[in-house]
Design a protein around this motif. Structure first.
Motif, PDB file in Angstrom:
ATOM      1  N   UNK A   1     -35.844   4.080  23.054  1.00 57.35           N
ATOM      2  CA  UNK A   1     -35.142   4.563  24.264  1.00 57.35           C
ATOM      3  C   UNK A   1     -35.392   3.637  25.451  1.00 57.35           C
ATOM      4  N   UNK A   2     -36.618   3.215  25.596  1.00 57.97           N
ATOM      5  CA  UNK A   2     -36.963   2.280  26.678  1.00 57.97           C
ATOM      6  C   UNK A   2     -38.212   1.524  26.258  1.00 57.97           C
ATOM      7  N   UNK A   3     -38.035   0.251  25.990  1.00 57.11           N
ATOM      8  CA  UNK A   3     -39.110  -0.551  25.416  1.00 57.11           C
ATOM      9  C   UNK A   3     -40.382  -0.537  26.288  1.00 57.11           C
ATOM     10  N   UNK A   4     -40.191  -0.313  27.589  1.00 56.21           N
ATOM     11  CA  UNK A   4     -41.363  -0.351  28.481  1.00 56.21           C
ATOM     12  C   UNK A   4     -42.287   0.850  28.312  1.00 56.21           C
TER      13      UNK A   4
ATOM     14  N   UNK B   1     -44.183   7.843  15.081  1.00 58.09           N
ATOM     15  CA  UNK B   1     -42.829   8.296  15.405  1.00 58.09           C
ATOM     16  C   UNK B   1     -42.624   8.361  16.906  1.00 58.09           C
ATOM     17  N   UNK B   2     -43.602   8.905  17.619  1.00 64.04           N
ATOM     18  CA  UNK B   2     -43.453   9.072  19.076  1.00 64.04           C
ATOM     19  C   UNK B   2     -43.289   7.701  19.733  1.00 64.04           C
ATOM     20  N   UNK B   3     -44.116   6.745  19.295  1.00 56.53           N
ATOM     21  CA  UNK B   3     -44.037   5.407  19.885  1.00 56.53           C
ATOM     22  C   UNK B   3     -42.701   4.757  19.553  1.00 56.53           C
TER      23      UNK B   3
END
Ligand code: KIV
Ligand code: ZN
Length: 525
Positions: free
Chosen positions: A310-313, A302-304
């Motif tokens: 939100x921001x792929x980086x 979930x965190x990943x």
């Protein structure tokens, strides 16, 4: 953004078709070798080691044809340290616009002992053979097999002899995957400092992966001054394999800030060639393999997932598109038409002729009837299945029914078509797969031993397709087979039969000495 045109260029030398093909069971057909060579050429590989011409007629013909067809790459063949090998190699590579002869000998104490040559005798042999190769071809690579376990003084001596005899590339292999990054760098640095003429040739690194350090060792060698990396697609190769092309190239690209070296590789071709090599070699790519593994760009926790949305980086250091993985993963269903299938396959990097598309469409529809959604991986598994089962196969699976459950023994009723005639039998076994395999053995008796049986679910869900890989061995000949089906037992029997068909092909083709695995690497004479 750094300007890579100003950076030192690292030559990418791909040995998938030579060292990679030496992996037990990874034998490729002539057509498959030509296809892979074409893809390597297209993706910008500088040197393709296309085979070992003296090893077999098959290898000779493949190297010859690849040499004739190559558009951009230099075509190289391997030869031991004797004139016969070198002449045969030249006969094959000479057709290329840019040919290279690669000759090698084992220089470490363990390897010197086998042809029973003294240090002086071996030095003389190197002088004679490299001179001979250079008289045939302007582009000669010499390798000190097991260089990382060779005494430094002796290694300096023989490298100097090879350079004086005309070698243009000096390869320093870590043949047994024994070195570590710092030592790999120190060895190249030591040779560049001590060997007269070292600045006039290209130093190359060839690292095996026995301790899982092949890629790191190759990059360390580059930082110390090596300017050629030998590698294979998916890291295919002897034992634990070689440095993987996709890893070294993407590491140089993604960490160009600390490793400012350029390659000529079009990285967007990586995923496609990785899949093709996996299919034709019969070596599945492990799910968590760097760059090309199925999970390399998947985010599960979930965190990943939250971070990536939100921001792929936050959790991705490179974009999937940079290796040719499309971001879109539109599921296809039973209402999808032929045009959609063609577009989807194109997007996946698979170009199909009309007949191939028609065949795939029929099997796609059959799968879509059994499965709610057909994903990219399902389609690729179908293509792979078509590649491995051919109309001219000696044995074909016609029909299978199994009875399984808590009360054994389990039973299988199997019908095979062998050389055009139908044969049926009932067999029992310890589980449905065992029963079905017993039925195959009864219908087509053989002595091959099962070495590996592996099942993977292609996608999620209980209706997922299973891909099965089977490896069998008979008198030193190894053959692998694959198949995919929503029914695991059907996939298993088809994979087993596919391996037997490949073994039959190999039996037909092989005559004494006509097998790359029978070449004695130590036979320097
Ligand atoms: O690993 C090795 O040393 C080799 C040589 C033949 C170059 O593959
Ligand atoms: Zn090797």
């Amino acid at each position: 953004m750094t300007d890579s045109s100003a950076q030192p260029r690292v030559v990418i030398f791909d040995t998938t078709l030579r060292d990679g093909e030496q992996s037990p069971g990874a034998t490729m057909t002539h057509e498959e070798k030509l296809e892979i060579a074409g893809l390597l050429d297209e993706m910008g590989v500088d040197v393709i080691e296309a085979g070992f011409p003296i090893a077999s007629e098959g290898d000779f013909n493949a190297v010859t044809e690849i040499a004739k067809r190559a558009k951009n790459s230099t075509i190289c063949g391997l030869s031991r340290a004797n004139f016969k090998d070198i002449d045969r190699c030249w006969e094959a590579v000479k057709h290329a616009a840019s040919p290279r002869i690669h000759t090698f000998i084992g220089t470490s104490p363990l390897h010197r002992a086998i042809p029973n040559l003294t240090m002086d005798e071996m030095a003389e042999r190197i002088h004679e053979t490299v001179t001979h190769a250079r008289n045939l071809c302007d582009n000669v690579q010499w390798s000190a097999m097991d260089a990382t376990r060779t005494e430094h003084d002796y290694l300096c001596r023989v490298v100097e002899i090879a350079i004086k005899a005309g070698a243009t590339t000096i390869n320093i292999p870590d043949t047994v995957g024994y070195t570590a990054p710092r030592e790999s760098a120190d060895l190249i640095r030591m040779l560049l400092e001590r060997v007269p003429g070292a600045d006039e040739v290209i130093f190359s690194t060839h690292c095996h992966n026995d301790l899982g350090m092949a890629t790191a060792n190759s990059l360390a060698a580059v930082e110390a001054g090596a300017r050629q990396i030998e590698c294979t697609i998916n890291g295919l190769g002897e034992r634990a394999g070689n440095a993987a092309l996709e890893e070294v190239v993407m590491a140089l690209k993604v960490r160009n800030d600390i490793m400012p070296y350029a390659t000529g590789i079009d990285t967007t071709k990586i995923m496609h060639i990785s899949r093709r090599v996996s299919t034709v070699s019969g070596f599945p790519v492990q799910f968590n393999k760097a760059i090309v593994g199925k999970n390399a760009f998947l985010h599960e926790s979930g965190i990943h997932q939250d971070g990536v949305l939100k921001n792929v980086e936050t959790f991705e250091i490179m974009r999937p598109e940079s290796i040719g993985l499309t971001a879109k993963n539109i599921a296809m269903g039973k209402h999808s038409g032929r045009a959609a299938l063609r577009a989807k396959m194109k997007e996946l990097g698979v170009d199909l002729g009309d007949n191939q598309l028609n065949d795939l469409f029929v099997r796609f529809k059959a799968l879509a009837d059994r499965k709610k959604e057909v994903y990219d991986d399902d389609l690729l598994a179908l293509v792979k299945d078509a590649d491995t089962h051919e109309a001219h196969d000696t044995i074909q699976v016609k029909r299978l029914r199994v009875v399984c459950g808590t009360d054994g023994p389990q039973e299988a009723e199997l019908t095979l078509v062998i050389d055009g005639a139908e044969h049926s039998i009932d067999a029992t076994g310890d589980g449905p797969v065992d029963a079905a395999f017993n039925a195959v053995k009864m219908l087509y008796p053989h002595k091959a031993r099962l070495q590996l049986y592996q099942v993977h679910a292609v996608t999620e869900g209980t209706d997922a397709q299973a891909t099965v890989s089977v490896r069998i061995e008979e008198e030193g000949r190894i053959a692998t087979g694959q198949s995919a089906d929503t029914d695991t037992v059907v996939a298993s029997v088809k994979a087993y039969v596919n391996a037997i068909n490949r073994l039959i092909e190999r039996r037909k083709k092989s005559n004494p000495g006509d097998d790359v695995k029978t070449v004695d690497y130590r036979d320097a004479g």
